[in-house]
Design a protein around this motif. Sequence first.
Motif, PDB file in Angstrom:
ATOM      1  N   GLY A   1       0.723  -0.999   0.325  1.00  0.00           N
ATOM      2  CA  GLY A   1      -0.287   0.264  -0.030  1.00  0.00           C
ATOM      3  C   GLY A   1       0.650   1.234  -0.172  1.00  0.00           C
ATOM      4  N   TYR A   2       0.827   1.830   1.321  1.00  0.00           N
ATOM      5  CA  TYR A   2       2.249   2.547   1.154  1.00  0.00           C
ATOM      6  C   TYR A   2       2.741   2.261   2.752  1.00  0.00           C
ATOM      7  N   PRO A   3       4.221   3.510   2.979  1.00  0.00           N
ATOM      8  CA  PRO A   3       4.493   2.711   3.860  1.00  0.00           C
ATOM      9  C   PRO A   3       4.467   2.932   5.371  1.00  0.00           C
ATOM     10  N   LEU A   4       3.174   4.313   5.677  1.00  0.00           N
ATOM     11  CA  LEU A   4       3.004   4.270   6.954  1.00  0.00           C
ATOM     12  C   LEU A   4       2.138   3.285   6.714  1.00  0.00           C
ATOM     13  N   ARG A   5       1.208   2.428   6.012  1.00  0.00           N
ATOM     14  CA  ARG A   5       0.378   1.519   6.258  1.00  0.00           C
ATOM     15  C   ARG A   5       1.948   0.233   6.829  1.00  0.00           C
ATOM     16  N   ALA A   6       2.766   0.079   6.078  1.00  0.00           N
ATOM     17  CA  ALA A   6       3.023  -1.161   6.539  1.00  0.00           C
ATOM     18  C   ALA A   6       4.066  -1.069   7.531  1.00  0.00           C
ATOM     19  N   LEU A   7       4.203   0.112   8.124  1.00  0.00           N
ATOM     20  CA  LEU A   7       4.523   0.337   9.469  1.00  0.00           C
ATOM     21  C   LEU A   7       4.198   0.392  10.805  1.00  0.00           C
ATOM     22  N   SER A   8       2.612   0.518   9.643  1.00  0.00           N
ATOM     23  CA  SER A   8       1.723   0.159  11.062  1.00  0.00           C
ATOM     24  C   SER A   8       1.245  -1.111  10.971  1.00  0.00           C
ATOM     25  N   ALA A   9       0.988  -1.852  10.724  1.00  0.00           N
ATOM     26  CA  ALA A   9       1.143  -3.410  10.055  1.00  0.00           C
ATOM     27  C   ALA A   9       2.715  -4.243  11.469  1.00  0.00           C
ATOM     28  N   LEU A  10       3.251  -3.260  11.651  1.00  0.00           N
ATOM     29  CA  LEU A  10       3.985  -4.729  11.903  1.00  0.00           C
ATOM     30  C   LEU A  10       3.558  -4.227  13.768  1.00  0.00           C
ATOM     31  N   THR A  11       4.188  -5.860  14.266  1.00  0.00           N
ATOM     32  CA  THR A  11       3.525  -5.788  15.604  1.00  0.00           C
ATOM     33  C   THR A  11       4.887  -6.645  16.170  1.00  0.00           C
ATOM     34  N   PRO A  12       5.302  -6.273  17.204  1.00  0.00           N
ATOM     35  CA  PRO A  12       4.933  -5.200  17.781  1.00  0.00           C
ATOM     36  C   PRO A  12       5.714  -3.949  16.707  1.00  0.00           C
ATOM     37  N   PRO A  13       4.910  -2.407  17.010  1.00  0.00           N
ATOM     38  CA  PRO A  13       5.183  -1.506  16.160  1.00  0.00           C
ATOM     39  C   PRO A  13       6.825  -1.174  16.373  1.00  0.00           C
ATOM     40  N   VAL A  14       7.654  -0.434  15.530  1.00  0.00           N
ATOM     41  CA  VAL A  14       9.410  -0.358  15.546  1.00  0.00           C
ATOM     42  C   VAL A  14       9.602   1.148  15.184  1.00  0.00           C
ATOM     43  N   PRO A  15      10.306   1.781  16.416  1.00  0.00           N
ATOM     44  CA  PRO A  15      10.000   3.442  17.023  1.00  0.00           C
ATOM     45  C   PRO A  15      10.561   3.764  15.188  1.00  0.00           C
ATOM     46  N   THR A  16      10.427   4.650  14.711  1.00  0.00           N
ATOM     47  CA  THR A  16      10.735   5.063  13.086  1.00  0.00           C
ATOM     48  C   THR A  16      10.784   6.467  13.340  1.00  0.00           C
ATOM     49  N   LEU A  17      11.488   6.941  12.518  1.00  0.00           N
ATOM     50  CA  LEU A  17      12.104   7.967  12.074  1.00  0.00           C
ATOM     51  C   LEU A  17      11.744   8.918  10.695  1.00  0.00           C
ATOM     52  N   HIS A  18      11.215   9.778  10.376  1.00  0.00           N
ATOM     53  CA  HIS A  18      11.404  10.059   9.196  1.00  0.00           C
ATOM     54  C   HIS A  18      11.830  11.015   8.965  1.00  0.00           C
ATOM     55  N   VAL A  19      13.064  11.746   8.444  1.00  0.00           N
ATOM     56  CA  VAL A  19      13.635  13.015   8.256  1.00  0.00           C
ATOM     57  C   VAL A  19      12.878  13.368   6.580  1.00  0.00           C
ATOM     58  N   TYR A  20      12.868  14.525   5.966  1.00  0.00           N
ATOM     59  CA  TYR A  20      13.192  15.419   4.725  1.00  0.00           C
ATOM     60  C   TYR A  20      12.570  15.836   5.021  1.00  0.00           C
ATOM     61  N   ALA A  21      13.430  16.527   2.896  1.00  0.00           N
ATOM     62  CA  ALA A  21      13.008  17.780   3.407  1.00  0.00           C
ATOM     63  C   ALA A  21      12.010  18.266   1.679  1.00  0.00           C
ATOM     64  N   GLN A  22      11.991  17.869   1.342  1.00  0.00           N
ATOM     65  CA  GLN A  22      11.209  18.048   0.224  1.00  0.00           C
ATOM     66  C   GLN A  22       9.598  16.517   0.120  1.00  0.00           C
ATOM     67  N   PRO A  23       9.080  17.280  -0.216  1.00  0.00           N
ATOM     68  CA  PRO A  23       8.234  18.379  -0.269  1.00  0.00           C
ATOM     69  C   PRO A  23       8.021  19.117   0.387  1.00  0.00           C
ATOM     70  N   GLU A  24       7.745  20.044  -0.521  1.00  0.00           N
ATOM     71  CA  GLU A  24       7.596  22.222   1.004  1.00  0.00           C
ATOM     72  C   GLU A  24       6.213  21.716   1.089  1.00  0.00           C
ATOM     73  N   ASP A  25       5.668  21.479   0.612  1.00  0.00           N
ATOM     74  CA  ASP A  25       4.180  21.593   1.231  1.00  0.00           C
ATOM     75  C   ASP A  25       3.133  20.729   2.740  1.00  0.00           C
ATOM     76  N   PRO A  26       3.199  22.021   3.217  1.00  0.00           N
ATOM     77  CA  PRO A  26       2.721  22.085   4.975  1.00  0.00           C
ATOM     78  C   PRO A  26       2.195  20.929   4.730  1.00  0.00           C
ATOM     79  N   ALA A  27       0.780  20.747   3.602  1.00  0.00           N
ATOM     80  CA  ALA A  27      -0.278  19.220   4.211  1.00  0.00           C
ATOM     81  C   ALA A  27       0.684  18.164   4.672  1.00  0.00           C
ATOM     82  N   TYR A  28       2.176  17.961   3.775  1.00  0.00           N
ATOM     83  CA  TYR A  28       2.756  16.506   3.848  1.00  0.00           C
ATOM     84  C   TYR A  28       2.988  16.938   5.194  1.00  0.00           C
TER      85      TYR A  28
END
Length: 282
Positions: free
Chosen positions: A191-218
Amino acid sequence: MPEVRSKGASIHYEEMGREEPALLLVPGWCCSRAVFGSLSTRLSPRHRVLSMDLRGHGQSDAGSRDFTSDTLVEDLLAVVEASAARQVVPVALSHAGWFAIELRRRLGQRVPGLVLLDWIVLEPPPPFLAALTGLQSESWRQSRDALFGMWLQGVDSEDIFRFVREDMGSFSGEMWQRAAREIASGYNRDGYPLRALSALTPPVPTLHVYAQPEDPAYLMAQQSFAAEHPWFHVARLNARSHFPALEVPAEVAEHIERFLALIDRSASRDTQGPSAPTEAGA
C-alpha cells in the motif's frame, strides 16, 4: 574495504566506529553509498556505522542474474551477519525504506528502530506512479531526466549536481527499469509505507527525516499520524534537495542522534520495568 558473498555476488561495505546499535546506511536504487557523503564520519564517533553499496551499485557486484528487492534484503542480512552486529538500525534513503521494513520483519528486536530519509511515506501521487511506468518503458531516459530536473530544481550545491549527473546518471536503462519495477511492487504489495509500518507487531520506533516536498500538508499529515502512533517521529529539514545527507549532513546526524537517544531511554525503561516503591512510600 570489507565485503561479503551473497547470492553469487560480492557486496562491499565500509565500517567505522564501534558502539552499538550499529547504523546500516542503505542507499536507494540507482545511487552508490556516496549519497551519504560525510554522514558516516559525523555518526561514527558515537556509533558503529556500516555504509554499503547495493548489489550492482558502486563497488558491489551485480551477480549473473536479474535480481529483486528480496535479493537486496538477503544482501543486507549478509552484511549484518558478517559484521556480527548484535543490533542494527537501518538508515535508509528513499525507497530503500522497503528494505529497512523487511529487515525489521525478519530480525525483530535486533532492529530496535528505523530511520527513513526523504521517502514518499503517504500514498504515492499519480505523477510519481506515472514516472514509474515511464521508467519501465523504452522512453526510460526521458522519465529519468524529468526526475533529475525535479530533484535539482532550486538546488545550488555543486556536490549534489555532480552526484545526480555522474553517479545516478551512470546507471543503465536496465537498472532504472528494474528499480521502477521493484519500487512499484513495494507500493502494490504494502500500500504505502505508513500503512506497512502500522502493520508491524510490535511497532518499531521510526524516524522520517525529509526535505521535499515543501507542501505543509505533507508534514501535517505525518504529524497527525504521529499523534495517533507515538512510535512514529517526523522532522522536516531546512534543505532544498532530495539528498539531505549530502546537503545538510550535520542536521541529519543531529536528528539521528536524538532519535537513538530516545530509543535508548525507552529500552532502559523496558529493562528496568515498573519503579520499585521507595522506603518512605512503602
